[in-house]
Design an enzyme around this catalytic site. Structure first.
Site, PDB file in Angstrom:
ATOM      1  N   LYS A  89       0.823  -1.216   0.000  1.00  0.00           N
ATOM      2  CA  LYS A  89       0.000   0.000   0.000  1.00  0.00           C
ATOM      3  C   LYS A  89       0.857   1.267   0.000  1.00  0.00           C
ATOM      4  O   LYS A  89       0.410   2.314  -0.442  1.00  0.00           O
ATOM      5  CB  LYS A  89      -0.977  -0.026   1.156  1.00  0.00           C
ATOM      6  CG  LYS A  89      -2.005  -1.142   0.952  1.00  0.00           C
ATOM      7  CD  LYS A  89      -3.151  -1.112   1.911  1.00  0.00           C
ATOM      8  CE  LYS A  89      -4.192  -2.155   1.530  1.00  0.00           C
ATOM      9  NZ  LYS A  89      -3.697  -3.548   1.644  1.00  0.00           N
TER      10      LYS A  89
HETATM   11  C1  LIG Z   1      -4.271  -4.624   1.007  1.00  0.00           C
HETATM   12  C2  LIG Z   1      -3.469  -5.871   0.876  1.00  0.00           C
HETATM   13  C3  LIG Z   1      -3.804  -6.895  -0.048  1.00  0.00           C
HETATM   14  C4  LIG Z   1      -5.041  -6.832  -0.909  1.00  0.00           C
HETATM   15  O1  LIG Z   1      -4.983  -5.849  -1.909  1.00  0.00           O
HETATM   16  P1  LIG Z   1      -6.293  -5.359  -2.657  1.00  0.00           P
HETATM   17  O2  LIG Z   1      -5.879  -4.188  -3.447  1.00  0.00           O
HETATM   18  O3  LIG Z   1      -7.296  -5.000  -1.567  1.00  0.00           O
HETATM   19  O4  LIG Z   1      -6.798  -6.487  -3.492  1.00  0.00           O
HETATM   20  C5  LIG Z   1      -2.968  -7.997  -0.153  1.00  0.00           C
HETATM   21  N1  LIG Z   1      -1.883  -8.126   0.623  1.00  0.00           N
HETATM   22  C6  LIG Z   1      -1.534  -7.176   1.538  1.00  0.00           C
HETATM   23  C7  LIG Z   1      -0.336  -7.411   2.383  1.00  0.00           C
HETATM   24  C8  LIG Z   1      -2.295  -6.023   1.685  1.00  0.00           C
HETATM   25  O5  LIG Z   1      -1.958  -5.090   2.600  1.00  0.00           O
END
Ligand SMILES: *Cc1c(COP(=O)(O)O)cnc(C)c1O
Length: 471
Positions: A113
């Protein structure tokens, strides 16, 4: 470039108009009115660009209301080797013949993120400064999103963050990451309750329109278009790193929850990047795998939403999925509206299995899917550690397990690494009997002074706190 809503609102909006917004006024999600096309000659020109310059080239196809030199400077300031720990920003490593891991989790909070949120922080500061406005971001987190938002917004002018989290329910590492921030514009609110209580508070505050306007309340959730756009860049980077100058097709496997990450892959593919398959990997919360297997999209209730060892993928519905369905339906906004607004509201699901467009999800758009369980995660973490001496986190393990089911000879398969194992240490200990290695900058963070305020699960008290700290 103009932006339209997936639910039929055709009012054209420019990038900076939607930058600080969540949903479109009709309840839909924003998408560009068309996908700019990138041809082989352009790809060849971009191949050797540093990440920040590649980001600038891609972003400028979608952003025409920030002067080019300003946008270039924002990208250069965001994607540095200092912040992301590697000159490639999202480095690729080969695990075995044709199977790669692309590291997206070397940013400040060790989860993917950061890739988008770090840019968002700089874009927010820039745009708010230009307008002479301020923004108070109110959020709810059970871990990754809140810390990524705080590390992106810390010290930024014109922005304050009020982040609610369920008191005592995040891992000690996650608590330490967030609560040790001493920046005056970051406010950690530990709520006596569970994650749903935090979300309810955010909803209640946002529904108080007078308060929302007076205190300029905003969010940074995963449906924000700018976040999605920032993520498009690393699919290009991954493709360059996995192919030689002759190019060729590459497949990606994406550990998925809200469909934000893989939706960025869809956008890259629509732009003409030679992506063969986009493989959606889910955990036991398999809303998306079910859709790609059967054509039925069935939102889960909270009793049906499992708490798993890949918690950032524990979702009951996939909030970005509507963007893909809009494209799948030939960009028919009224039909998208009827599926997501009317049918989901009345029956909690929709069914495209009998519709000829469903075959396009795989055929025309390249989607495939698979599912992984706690036992699969443990086995994959162990196997990867033993055979390659590479330690992966639980979400990446879900991806790797599913990727192996979808590998095709001669087509590189890139698995997106979405977090580092230290964030989910308990499961690593369960799999391997030892603690994961901790990056040096996180040594001893649990012992740092904590900056957090405990509040009851009461929206009025949260409003009062915001009002008192918005001077
Ligand atoms: C947010 C997240 C995901 C999922 O991503 P999306 O964009 O919601 O599909 C997968 N792995 C980690 C470690 C995350 O923080």
């Amino acid at each position: 470039m103009r932006y339209i809503s997936t639910r039929g609102d055709q009012t054209p909006r420019r990038f900076c108009e939607i930058l600080l917004e969540g949903l479109a006024p009709d309840g839909g999600l924003y998408l560009p009115e068309r996908y700019p096309q990138v041809d082989a000659a352009t790809l060849a020109q971009w191949r050797e660009l540093p990440y920040h310059e590649l980001a600038f080239q891609i972003l400028s196809l979608y952003i025409d209301d920030i002067p080019a030199e300003d946008l270039r400077a924002l990208c250069a300031k965001t994607y540095t080797a200092e912040v992301f720990g590697d000159a490639d920003i999202t480095p690729l490593r080969e695990l075995e013949d044709g199977l790669y891991l692309q590291g997206l989790s070397n940013g400040p909070t060790l989860a993917f993120k950061d890739m988008a949120m770090q840019l968002l922080g700089n874009l927010f500061e820039y745009e708010l400064g230009r307008r002479g406005e301020e923004l108070n971001i109110l959020g709810a987190t059970s871990g990754d999103t809140g810390s990524a938002a705080e590390y992106a917004m810390r010290g930024k002018k014109g922005v304050r963050v009020f982040m609610t989290s369920p008191d005592g329910r995040m891992s000690p590492f996650q608590q330490a990451q967030m609560f040790s921030l001493q920046d005056a514009n970051i406010h950690n609110l530990a709520i006596a309750g569970v994650f749903d209580d935090c979300q309810d508070i955010v909803k209640a505050v946002s529904n108080d329109l007078a308060f929302k306007r007076r205190y300029r309340i905003g969010t940074v959730n995963s449906i924000n278009w700018a976040r999605l756009l920032a993520q498009v860049v690393y699919y290009f980077k991954g493709w360059f790193l996995a192919t030689g100058p002759q190019g060729g097709e590459v497949s990606f496997t994406v550990p998925s929850g809200n469909f934000g990450n893989v939706c960025a892959g869809h956008v890259a593919r629509m732009m003409g990047l030679p992506i063969r398959k986009l493989v959606v990997a889910t955990n036991e919360n398999d809303v998306l795998d079910e859709f790609f297997r059967t054509g039925v999209y069935r939102v889960r209730g909270s009793a049906d939403t499992h708490e798993t060892s890949s918690p950032s993928m524990d979702i009951s519905k996939a909030s970005n999925f509507e963007r893909f369905v809009f494209d799948l339906l030939g960009r028919d906004g009224s039909r998208t509206r009827s599926l997501f607004h009317d049918q989901i509201a009345s029956t909690g699901q929709f069914d495209l299995s009998a519709d000829p467009v469903f075959a396009d999800a795989a055929g025309k758009f390249g989607f495939a899917s698979g599912r992984s369980t706690h036992a699969d995660r443990l086995a994959t973490i162990r196997d990867t550690d033993r055979r390659f001496a590479v330690l992966i986190d639980t979400h990446t393990a879900d991806g790797l397990k599913v990727a192996r089911e979808q590998v095709e000879p001669g087509v590189p398969m890139v698995v997106l690494e979405t977090a580092l194992p230290i964030k989910f240490a308990a499961t690593i200990v369960e799999a391997l009997g030892r603690e994961p290695e901790r990056p040096a900058k996180f040594e001893g963070i649990e012992a740092l002074p904590k900056r957090v305020v405990k509040l009851p699960a009461d929206a009025e008290r949260v409003k009062q706190y915001i009002a008192e700290h918005c001077a």
